[in-house]
Design a protein around this motif. Structure first.
Motif, PDB file in Angstrom:
ATOM      1  N   LYS A   1       0.833  -1.197   0.000  1.00 19.77           N
ATOM      2  CA  LYS A   1       0.000   0.000   0.000  1.00 19.77           C
ATOM      3  C   LYS A   1       0.871   1.251   0.000  1.00 19.77           C
ATOM      4  CE  LYS A   1      -3.289   2.520   2.925  1.00 19.77           C
ATOM      5  NZ  LYS A   1      -4.144   2.467   4.109  1.00 19.77           N
ATOM      6  N   GLN A   2       1.877   1.275   0.857  1.00 16.92           N
ATOM      7  CA  GLN A   2       2.727   2.450   0.976  1.00 16.92           C
ATOM      8  C   GLN A   2       3.501   2.709  -0.309  1.00 16.92           C
ATOM      9  OE1 GLN A   2       2.685   4.596   3.477  1.00 16.92           O
ATOM     10  NE2 GLN A   2       4.084   5.880   2.313  1.00 16.92           N
ATOM     11  N   ARG A   3       4.021   1.638  -0.915  1.00 22.66           N
ATOM     12  CA  ARG A   3       4.800   1.811  -2.144  1.00 22.66           C
ATOM     13  C   ARG A   3       3.925   2.325  -3.285  1.00 22.66           C
ATOM     14  NH1 ARG A   3       7.620  -3.711  -3.227  1.00 22.66           N
ATOM     15  NH2 ARG A   3       8.305  -2.619  -5.105  1.00 22.66           N
ATOM     16  N   ALA A   4       2.668   1.836  -3.337  1.00 24.29           N
ATOM     17  CA  ALA A   4       1.757   2.298  -4.388  1.00 24.29           C
ATOM     18  C   ALA A   4       1.377   3.757  -4.174  1.00 24.29           C
ATOM     19  CB  ALA A   4       0.506   1.426  -4.399  1.00 24.29           C
ATOM     20  N   LEU A   5       1.168   4.146  -2.902  1.00 22.08           N
ATOM     21  CA  LEU A   5       0.777   5.520  -2.602  1.00 22.08           C
ATOM     22  C   LEU A   5       1.927   6.494  -2.842  1.00 22.08           C
ATOM     23  CD1 LEU A   5      -1.344   5.095   0.641  1.00 22.08           C
ATOM     24  CD2 LEU A   5      -2.159   5.772  -1.605  1.00 22.08           C
ATOM     25  N   VAL A   6       3.152   6.069  -2.499  1.00 20.10           N
ATOM     26  CA  VAL A   6       4.306   6.951  -2.675  1.00 20.10           C
ATOM     27  C   VAL A   6       4.498   7.283  -4.152  1.00 20.10           C
ATOM     28  CG1 VAL A   6       6.828   7.011  -2.576  1.00 20.10           C
ATOM     29  CG2 VAL A   6       5.511   6.285  -0.586  1.00 20.10           C
ATOM     30  N   ALA A   7       4.221   6.275  -5.024  1.00 20.77           N
ATOM     31  CA  ALA A   7       4.373   6.512  -6.455  1.00 20.77           C
ATOM     32  C   ALA A   7       3.462   7.649  -6.903  1.00 20.77           C
ATOM     33  CB  ALA A   7       4.045   5.243  -7.232  1.00 20.77           C
ATOM     34  N   GLY A   8       2.202   7.623  -6.414  1.00 24.02           N
ATOM     35  CA  GLY A   8       1.264   8.716  -6.694  1.00 24.02           C
ATOM     36  C   GLY A   8       0.935   8.855  -8.171  1.00 24.02           C
ATOM     37  N   ASP A   9      -0.069   9.684  -8.460  1.00 26.09           N
ATOM     38  CA  ASP A   9      -0.471   9.918  -9.836  1.00 26.09           C
ATOM     39  C   ASP A   9      -0.520  11.405 -10.154  1.00 26.09           C
ATOM     40  OD1 ASP A   9      -0.725   7.349 -10.816  1.00 26.09           O
ATOM     41  OD2 ASP A   9      -2.741   7.102 -10.026  1.00 26.09           O
ATOM     42  N   ALA A  10       0.073  12.251  -9.324  1.00 22.09           N
ATOM     43  CA  ALA A  10      -0.017  13.696  -9.530  1.00 22.09           C
ATOM     44  C   ALA A  10       0.567  14.120 -10.873  1.00 22.09           C
ATOM     45  CB  ALA A  10       0.692  14.434  -8.404  1.00 22.09           C
ATOM     46  N   SER A  11       1.606  13.417 -11.316  1.00 18.28           N
ATOM     47  CA  SER A  11       2.273  13.810 -12.556  1.00 18.28           C
ATOM     48  C   SER A  11       1.412  13.576 -13.787  1.00 18.28           C
ATOM     49  CB  SER A  11       3.594  13.053 -12.710  1.00 18.28           C
ATOM     50  OG  SER A  11       3.345  11.662 -12.848  1.00 18.28           O
ATOM     51  N   VAL A  12       0.381  12.729 -13.649  1.00 16.20           N
ATOM     52  CA  VAL A  12      -0.477  12.449 -14.805  1.00 16.20           C
ATOM     53  C   VAL A  12      -1.932  12.823 -14.532  1.00 16.20           C
ATOM     54  CG1 VAL A  12       0.981  10.610 -15.709  1.00 16.20           C
ATOM     55  CG2 VAL A  12      -0.810  10.062 -14.060  1.00 16.20           C
ATOM     56  N   ASP A  13      -2.163  13.563 -13.464  1.00 14.39           N
ATOM     57  CA  ASP A  13      -3.534  13.907 -13.077  1.00 14.39           C
ATOM     58  C   ASP A  13      -4.089  15.005 -13.990  1.00 14.39           C
ATOM     59  OD1 ASP A  13      -5.932  14.331 -11.822  1.00 14.39           O
ATOM     60  OD2 ASP A  13      -5.087  15.526 -10.197  1.00 14.39           O
ATOM     61  N   PRO A  14      -5.108  14.692 -14.821  1.00 14.07           N
ATOM     62  CA  PRO A  14      -5.658  15.700 -15.738  1.00 14.07           C
ATOM     63  C   PRO A  14      -6.225  16.926 -15.019  1.00 14.07           C
ATOM     64  CG  PRO A  14      -6.374  13.505 -16.369  1.00 14.07           C
ATOM     65  CD  PRO A  14      -5.735  13.387 -15.030  1.00 14.07           C
ATOM     66  N   VAL A  15      -6.782  16.730 -13.830  1.00 12.46           N
ATOM     67  CA  VAL A  15      -7.367  17.852 -13.085  1.00 12.46           C
ATOM     68  C   VAL A  15      -6.282  18.839 -12.668  1.00 12.46           C
ATOM     69  CG1 VAL A  15      -8.663  18.532 -11.041  1.00 12.46           C
ATOM     70  CG2 VAL A  15      -9.293  16.458 -12.277  1.00 12.46           C
ATOM     71  N   THR A  16      -5.169  18.284 -12.125  1.00 21.26           N
ATOM     72  CA  THR A  16      -4.056  19.136 -11.700  1.00 21.26           C
ATOM     73  C   THR A  16      -3.463  19.896 -12.880  1.00 21.26           C
ATOM     74  OG1 THR A  16      -3.532  17.594  -9.917  1.00 21.26           O
ATOM     75  CG2 THR A  16      -1.822  19.155 -10.546  1.00 21.26           C
ATOM     76  N   ILE A  17      -3.241  19.176 -13.980  1.00 22.50           N
ATOM     77  CA  ILE A  17      -2.638  19.817 -15.155  1.00 22.50           C
ATOM     78  C   ILE A  17      -3.594  20.827 -15.774  1.00 22.50           C
ATOM     79  CG2 ILE A  17      -1.729  19.383 -17.487  1.00 22.50           C
ATOM     80  CD1 ILE A  17      -0.822  16.637 -16.429  1.00 22.50           C
ATOM     81  N   GLY A  18      -4.879  20.506 -15.798  1.00 26.17           N
ATOM     82  CA  GLY A  18      -5.865  21.403 -16.384  1.00 26.17           C
ATOM     83  C   GLY A  18      -5.984  22.719 -15.648  1.00 26.17           C
ATOM     84  N   ALA A  19      -5.548  22.738 -14.380  1.00 28.19           N
ATOM     85  CA  ALA A  19      -5.638  23.962 -13.584  1.00 28.19           C
ATOM     86  C   ALA A  19      -4.491  24.940 -13.871  1.00 28.19           C
ATOM     87  CB  ALA A  19      -5.652  23.610 -12.093  1.00 28.19           C
ATOM     88  N   ILE A  20      -3.491  24.500 -14.644  1.00 24.56           N
ATOM     89  CA  ILE A  20      -2.370  25.387 -14.996  1.00 24.56           C
ATOM     90  C   ILE A  20      -2.872  26.449 -15.965  1.00 24.56           C
ATOM     91  CG2 ILE A  20      -0.084  25.492 -16.057  1.00 24.56           C
ATOM     92  CD1 ILE A  20       0.318  22.565 -15.235  1.00 24.56           C
ATOM     93  N   GLU A  21      -2.770  27.702 -15.588  1.00 29.49           N
ATOM     94  CA  GLU A  21      -3.339  28.790 -16.393  1.00 29.49           C
ATOM     95  C   GLU A  21      -2.531  29.080 -17.655  1.00 29.49           C
ATOM     96  OE1 GLU A  21      -4.134  32.243 -14.106  1.00 29.49           O
ATOM     97  OE2 GLU A  21      -5.408  31.221 -12.658  1.00 29.49           O
ATOM     98  N   ASP A  22      -1.210  29.081 -17.550  1.00 26.73           N
ATOM     99  CA  ASP A  22      -0.377  29.382 -18.710  1.00 26.73           C
ATOM    100  C   ASP A  22      -0.485  28.245 -19.726  1.00 26.73           C
ATOM    101  OD1 ASP A  22       2.007  31.151 -19.763  1.00 26.73           O
ATOM    102  OD2 ASP A  22       2.605  29.046 -20.014  1.00 26.73           O
ATOM    103  N   VAL A  23      -0.914  28.573 -20.948  1.00 26.85           N
ATOM    104  CA  VAL A  23      -1.162  27.538 -21.953  1.00 26.85           C
ATOM    105  C   VAL A  23       0.110  26.797 -22.334  1.00 26.85           C
ATOM    106  CG1 VAL A  23      -1.969  27.103 -24.302  1.00 26.85           C
ATOM    107  CG2 VAL A  23      -3.168  28.755 -22.856  1.00 26.85           C
ATOM    108  N   ASP A  24       1.217  27.517 -22.518  1.00 24.65           N
ATOM    109  CA  ASP A  24       2.482  26.870 -22.890  1.00 24.65           C
ATOM    110  C   ASP A  24       2.949  25.912 -21.804  1.00 24.65           C
ATOM    111  OD1 ASP A  24       2.575  28.204 -25.309  1.00 24.65           O
ATOM    112  OD2 ASP A  24       3.734  29.902 -24.505  1.00 24.65           O
ATOM    113  N   GLU A  25       2.830  26.359 -20.552  1.00 28.30           N
ATOM    114  CA  GLU A  25       3.234  25.510 -19.428  1.00 28.30           C
ATOM    115  C   GLU A  25       2.332  24.282 -19.336  1.00 28.30           C
ATOM    116  OE1 GLU A  25       3.678  25.790 -14.548  1.00 28.30           O
ATOM    117  OE2 GLU A  25       3.393  27.628 -15.744  1.00 28.30           O
ATOM    118  N   ARG A  26       1.039  24.486 -19.598  1.00 31.45           N
ATOM    119  CA  ARG A  26       0.098  23.365 -19.548  1.00 31.45           C
ATOM    120  C   ARG A  26       0.403  22.362 -20.659  1.00 31.45           C
ATOM    121  NH1 ARG A  26      -5.698  24.634 -21.158  1.00 31.45           N
ATOM    122  NH2 ARG A  26      -5.142  26.599 -20.124  1.00 31.45           N
TER     123      ARG A  26
END
Length: 393
Positions: free
Chosen positions: A250-275
């Motif tokens: 459980k811990q190893r799976a959670l540490v890996a996380g999915d933030a780097s591929v989370d569409p919601v997180t990325i979609g919140a980036i305002e700068d279009v080039d950065e997004r």
């Protein structure tokens, strides 16, 4: 009649008119009309029971059963299943395990995949994690003896071979447990993999548990990491995905996380080039990890970036490419139809409407509507959105 019942295709919703037409068709011997009349009566019975009018509800429930019986005796599979469920639950008719099994067996004998799977449950083979019935079966009444369980296993395997995701999950889970069926981890893994390919997050978790029990921790962790992208019940009950899972996994799976591929997180980036840069990295990562649903959403977001920049041709090219890619992302038929509906709706509203290509936009929305309707019928909430867009166009 169906258009009046649902209020679609220019018809005002009118249940009485729908019923009048269904009754006329039923009088002419239509089993489809008989089945739908049964569903109307069942719905009315549930509404009255909810309002506390038990006697009126029972009258409606009995009427539903009679309509289903007439159609079932004519060989209509849906009515045979509905009648079997009525006997199983005792709705509109006295509960009768033998009749429930007999009618479900008749439907299954006509090669109905859902009936074959449900019959295996009626005969005593059940896997709690796979149950999709609104009302759980009486475990005592529907307990099977040795011959029942042997027949149940046969029907369960037939349903799994025919592509039923629930049957594949159940068969894999029972073979992994080794209680109701002889333990066979090789076959269990194979069936669970089939259910995973069909889009089952529950099967993915059961597969992770099986892999962990065999000491294949790296594979188990990989399976757990991808659960969030496919979740059927994770959002509602997040702890369920970790039940029976070793703490270290459980811990190893959670540490890996999915933030780097989370569409919601990325979609919140305002700068279009950065997004766009974040999307490129996320797409590469999601591809490597096999997160197909996430990958689909990320590509949609690329199209949105083009729209935000006013590059309609670029957005259209992305959506057109996604129509081809969507067929290669796997999942069951419902997954493919859902993706198609989303893409066609977005293409019509986001691109064709802005280019004033009204006829093409209308045609695309009609295709989107058909895809969603084939996927889940009138219950799919997106149908209202597509209908509204069509009216706007």
């Amino acid at each position: 009649a169906h258009h009046y019942e649902t209020g679609r295709y220019g018809r005002s919703k009118d249940e009485q008119e729908a019923r009048r037409i269904y009754e006329r068709c039923a009088g002419m011997g239509s089993p489809i009309a008989m089945n739908n009349l049964g569903l109307l009566c069942q719905r009315k019975a549930l509404e009255r029971r909810k309002a506390g009018a038990e006697e009126e509800a029972e009258v409606d429930a009995r009427e539903a059963v009679e309509y289903w019986r007439r159609a079932a005796e004519m060989g209509w599979i849906l009515s045979q299943r509905n009648l079997a469920e009525a006997y199983a639950e005792g709705l509109g008719v006295a509960k009768n395990v033998g009749e429930a099994r007999a009618w479900m067996r008749r439907a299954a004998s006509q090669l109905d995949v859902k009936a074959a799977y449900r019959l295996s449950e009626f005969l005593g083979l059940r896997f709690a994690a796979a149950s999709s019935a609104a009302t759980p079966l009486d475990a005592v009444a529907f307990a099977g003896d040795a011959s029942d369980l042997e027949e149940a296993a046969w029907w369960l395997e037939r349903s799994a071979e025919a592509g039923s995701r629930d049957a594949q999950l159940t068969l894999g889970g029972l073979l992994a447990e080794g209680d109701m069926l002889p333990r066979d981890v090789v076959a269990a893994e194979s069936w669970l993999q089939s259910a995973v390919q069909g889009g089952s997050s529950v099967a993915l978790f059961e597969l992770a548990k099986l892999l962990a029990s065999q000491g294949r921790e790296e594979e188990a962790v990989k399976a757990l990491r991808s659960i969030g992208a496919r979740a059927e019940r994770v959002d509602a009950e997040p702890e369920l995905i970790w039940m029976g899972c070793p703490a270290a996994l459980k811990q190893r799976a959670l540490v890996a996380g999915d933030a780097s591929v989370d569409p919601v997180t990325i979609g919140a980036i305002e700068d279009v080039d950065e997004r766009q840069a974040a999307l490129r990295g996320a797409i590469e990562e999601a591809s490597l990890r096999g997160l197909n649903d996430v990958l689909f959403q990320l590509y949609l977001d690329v199209g949105k970036c083009f729209l935000d920049c006013g590059k309609l041709e670029g957005a259209e090219a992305v959506l057109d490419g996604l129509l081809d890619l969507a067929q290669d992302l796997g999942g069951d038929g419902a997954d493919a139809l859902r993706r198609e509906g989303i893409l066609r709706n977005n293409r019509a509203v986001g691109v064709l409407r802005l280019q004033r290509r009204w006829t093409e936009a209308e045609q695309e929305l009609i295709r989107a509507y058909i895809a969603f309707e084939r996927m889940a019928g009138e219950k799919h909430e997106v149908l209202d959105e597509v209908s509204g867009n069509l009216a706007l166009i």
